[in-house]
Write a protein that holds these residues in place. Structure first.
Motif, PDB file in Angstrom:
ATOM      1  N   HIS A 296     -21.872 -87.435  -5.031  1.00  0.00           N
ATOM      2  CA  HIS A 296     -20.889 -87.128  -6.069  1.00  0.00           C
ATOM      3  C   HIS A 296     -19.561 -87.861  -5.882  1.00  0.00           C
ATOM      4  CE1 HIS A 296     -23.281 -83.143  -6.289  1.00  0.00           C
ATOM      5  NE2 HIS A 296     -23.714 -83.979  -7.227  1.00  0.00           N
ATOM      6  N   VAL A 297     -19.485 -88.743  -4.888  1.00  0.00           N
ATOM      7  CA  VAL A 297     -18.239 -89.469  -4.620  1.00  0.00           C
ATOM      8  C   VAL A 297     -18.245 -90.787  -5.390  1.00  0.00           C
ATOM      9  CG1 VAL A 297     -16.789 -90.502  -2.839  1.00  0.00           C
ATOM     10  CG2 VAL A 297     -18.030 -88.392  -2.355  1.00  0.00           C
ATOM     11  N   HIS A 298     -17.139 -91.115  -5.995  1.00  0.00           N
ATOM     12  CA  HIS A 298     -17.009 -92.312  -6.825  1.00  0.00           C
ATOM     13  C   HIS A 298     -17.362 -93.565  -6.025  1.00  0.00           C
ATOM     14  CE1 HIS A 298     -15.156 -95.410  -9.363  1.00  0.00           C
ATOM     15  NE2 HIS A 298     -15.150 -94.523 -10.344  1.00  0.00           N
ATOM     16  N   GLU A 299     -18.028 -94.511  -6.675  1.00  0.00           N
ATOM     17  CA  GLU A 299     -18.529 -95.695  -5.976  1.00  0.00           C
ATOM     18  C   GLU A 299     -17.414 -96.547  -5.384  1.00  0.00           C
ATOM     19  OE1 GLU A 299     -19.163 -98.277 -10.113  1.00  0.00           O
ATOM     20  OE2 GLU A 299     -20.588 -98.457  -8.471  1.00  0.00           O
TER      21      GLU A 299
ATOM     22  N   LEU B 280     -15.558 -83.420   2.007  1.00  0.00           N
ATOM     23  CA  LEU B 280     -15.074 -82.139   2.521  1.00  0.00           C
ATOM     24  C   LEU B 280     -14.605 -81.214   1.411  1.00  0.00           C
ATOM     25  CD1 LEU B 280     -13.137 -83.559   5.564  1.00  0.00           C
ATOM     26  CD2 LEU B 280     -15.076 -81.998   5.705  1.00  0.00           C
ATOM     27  N   SER B 281     -14.051 -81.789   0.352  1.00  0.00           N
ATOM     28  CA  SER B 281     -13.611 -80.994  -0.789  1.00  0.00           C
ATOM     29  C   SER B 281     -14.742 -80.133  -1.322  1.00  0.00           C
ATOM     30  CB  SER B 281     -13.095 -81.924  -1.888  1.00  0.00           C
ATOM     31  OG  SER B 281     -12.905 -81.228  -3.109  1.00  0.00           O
ATOM     32  N   GLN B 282     -15.941 -80.690  -1.343  1.00  0.00           N
ATOM     33  CA  GLN B 282     -17.105 -79.930  -1.822  1.00  0.00           C
ATOM     34  C   GLN B 282     -17.562 -78.890  -0.811  1.00  0.00           C
ATOM     35  OE1 GLN B 282     -20.069 -82.849  -3.729  1.00  0.00           O
ATOM     36  NE2 GLN B 282     -18.615 -84.213  -2.727  1.00  0.00           N
TER      37      GLN B 282
ATOM     38  N   ALA C  68      -7.741 -93.571  -3.333  1.00  0.00           N
ATOM     39  CA  ALA C  68      -8.030 -92.142  -3.193  1.00  0.00           C
ATOM     40  C   ALA C  68      -7.346 -91.327  -4.291  1.00  0.00           C
ATOM     41  CB  ALA C  68      -7.577 -91.657  -1.813  1.00  0.00           C
ATOM     42  N   LYS C  69      -6.075 -91.608  -4.535  1.00  0.00           N
ATOM     43  CA  LYS C  69      -5.301 -90.812  -5.488  1.00  0.00           C
ATOM     44  C   LYS C  69      -5.815 -90.935  -6.916  1.00  0.00           C
ATOM     45  CE  LYS C  69      -0.820 -90.737  -3.094  1.00  0.00           C
ATOM     46  NZ  LYS C  69       0.596 -91.204  -3.166  1.00  0.00           N
ATOM     47  N   LYS C  70      -6.195 -92.125  -7.296  1.00  0.00           N
ATOM     48  CA  LYS C  70      -6.505 -92.338  -8.710  1.00  0.00           C
ATOM     49  C   LYS C  70      -7.821 -91.685  -9.133  1.00  0.00           C
ATOM     50  CE  LYS C  70      -8.810 -96.881  -8.616  1.00  0.00           C
ATOM     51  NZ  LYS C  70      -8.692 -98.286  -9.064  1.00  0.00           N
TER      52      LYS C  70
ATOM     53  N   HIS D 160     -13.118 -86.493  -9.520  1.00  0.00           N
ATOM     54  CA  HIS D 160     -13.892 -85.672  -8.586  1.00  0.00           C
ATOM     55  C   HIS D 160     -13.771 -84.184  -8.890  1.00  0.00           C
ATOM     56  CE1 HIS D 160     -13.748 -89.430  -6.140  1.00  0.00           C
ATOM     57  NE2 HIS D 160     -14.987 -89.045  -5.878  1.00  0.00           N
ATOM     58  N   MET D 161     -12.585 -83.734  -9.267  1.00  0.00           N
ATOM     59  CA  MET D 161     -12.451 -82.311  -9.565  1.00  0.00           C
ATOM     60  C   MET D 161     -13.333 -81.928 -10.758  1.00  0.00           C
ATOM     61  SD  MET D 161     -10.582 -81.268  -7.131  1.00  0.00           S
ATOM     62  CE  MET D 161     -11.308 -82.630  -6.165  1.00  0.00           C
TER      63      MET D 161
END
Length: 425
Positions: A79-82, A118-120, A165-167, A172-173
């Motif tokens: 689920h993490v952006h490429e 880790l967020s997940q 990371a920020k953008k 991701h949320m």
């Protein structure tokens, strides 16, 4: 990561007269070991501007993984952006167990891959903070390119790690189905977390993936990690370690700095530094060999060996230190229901009685793992006593020794709790 993980950039003319040597000559005599500010700037520039993907690295120091990823982590990675994944450079697995609702700090978060995994795993009620020293977005004039005309364009826009990371927070949320973000990314130095507003005893876990070697002051990093951890909190981190103290030639070589080797700590020094800071003795989790595929670098390194190793440190409250004990794992940790491989010395099978030394008893009793174990005071005579680096030979502390055991033919020596003949560990 703290300008996460790669090869130090060429010394450019911007460093002034006498500092424009090529990478090839960077390790030659007549040049002083880089100062803290210079190391920070060169590492930041390389990871922020030049390194575009893990394939750009010259050794496997920054991409090696010590063991297969658990299913929950593999699923989370999907689920993490490429772009975040493409800009990842790590030297081990820094996803510990028992994370639900935890507050986690990632030192040197880089593009944020570990943070988004880790967020997940912490869930919407948990929180993950990533801190990195790269900041901002490189701006190019219209029609210009930061890359030579003969080189292909990068896979993704030319940007600093933390900006990547920020953008992608909103992406991701939404992907995770969270109503509000449980991640944040800060600009700052891991030696000075207070400057970024991180308070005392504010995190359950601190992680780090192949970044402490990139800082000139390892003790300051560990002191800051200790400060922000809650009592019973854990620092779970992978890094590069050397088999001996590094020569001056290695320590002043810019390419080896960027390749995570010139700043590698002699593994024994980790034990003395953590004791000074106040952590429990390091628990060695995994180790993987590091290979050098460059003949010139091999000639500079000579007989020094390097290893990627994962350790876990705990902030054990003073009152929690007692004697050895016996513990029974209840099998309640998701993904580790049948057994919990805690480190290279202790594996806990569900329902089995395991003798533990005083250090492990204190760790389990004071940490987030306390609810997962039945802990009884007192143990049989087979329990290991004391710090392994102070004479208890049965315990594996040396990551190079662990590598040798993993590579040895015949039956593998099992972690304590499932061990074979006495003394095999």
């Amino acid at each position: 990561m703290e300008a996460r993980r790669g090869v130090a950039r060429d010394a450019g003319a911007e460093h002034g007269p006498g500092r424009a040597e090529s990478v090839r000559g960077a390790g030659a005599g007549g040049m002083a070991t880089p100062c803290r500010e210079q190391i920070h700037q060169e590492v930041q520039d390389y990871y922020g501007k030049e390194l575009q993907k893990s394939e750009d690295l010259k050794t496997n120091a920054c991409v090696t993984s010590a063991r297969p990823l658990p299913k929950a982590v593999r699923d989370a990675l999907e689920h993490v952006h490429e772009e975040v994944v493409a800009r990842y450079y790590g030297c081990g697995l820094v996803i510990p167990e028992c994370l639900l609702s935890c507050r986690i700090l990632d030192l040197g978060c880089g593009s944020g891959r570990d943070c988004y995994v880790l967020s997940q795993l912490v869930g919407e009620q948990g929180h993950v903070t990533g801190i990195d020293m790269t900041e901002g977005q490189v701006q190019c004039r219209a029609g210009s390119s930061p890359h030579p005309p003969s080189s292909p364009p990068p896979l993704f826009p030319f940007s600093y790690q933390v900006e990547v990371a920020k953008k992608h927070i909103a992406y991701h949320m939404n992907k995770f189905g969270y109503r509000k973000p449980n991640v944040e990314f800060l600009h700052g130095y891991m030696e000075k977390l207070g400057d970024a507003g991180l308070a005392d005893e504010s995190y359950d876990i601190v992680i780090s993936n192949c970044v402490i070697n990139l800082t000139p002051d390892k003790k300051a990093v560990l002191q800051e990690a200790f400060r922000v951890l809650k009592p019973g909190g854990e620092m779970y981190f992978s890094d590069v370690y050397a088999s001996q103290h590094l020569s001056e030639t290695i320590r002043k070589h810019r390419v080896l700095w960027g390749e995570c080797l010139a700043g590698a700590l002699y593994w024994r020094d980790l034990y003395s530094i953590t004791e000074e800071v106040g952590f429990s003795p390091p628990c060695l989790v995994t180790a993987s060999p590091i290979t050098i595929g460059d003949k010139e670098l091999e000639g500079i390194i000579r007989d020094c060996r390097f290893v990627s190793a994962t350790f876990r440190l705990f902030k054990v409250p003073g009152g929690s230190r007692a004697g050895p004990g016996q513990v029974i794992y209840n099998g309640g940790i998701m993904g580790h229901e049948r057994e919990l491989v805690f480190d290279a010395n202790f594996t806990f099978k569900e329902g089995e009685v395991v003798d533990v030394d005083a250090e492990m008893a204190a760790i389990l009793q004071s940490s987030r793992f306390a609810e997962e174990f039945l802990i009884r005071a007192g143990a049989s005579a087979t329990a290991v006593q004391g710090n392994c680096c102070k004479g208890a030979k049965e315990k594996i502390c040396n990551p190079f020794q662990l590598l040798e055991q993993l590579a040895a033919p015949g039956p593998a020596c099992c972690p304590r709790g499932t061990c074979g003949p006495p003394g095999c560990c």
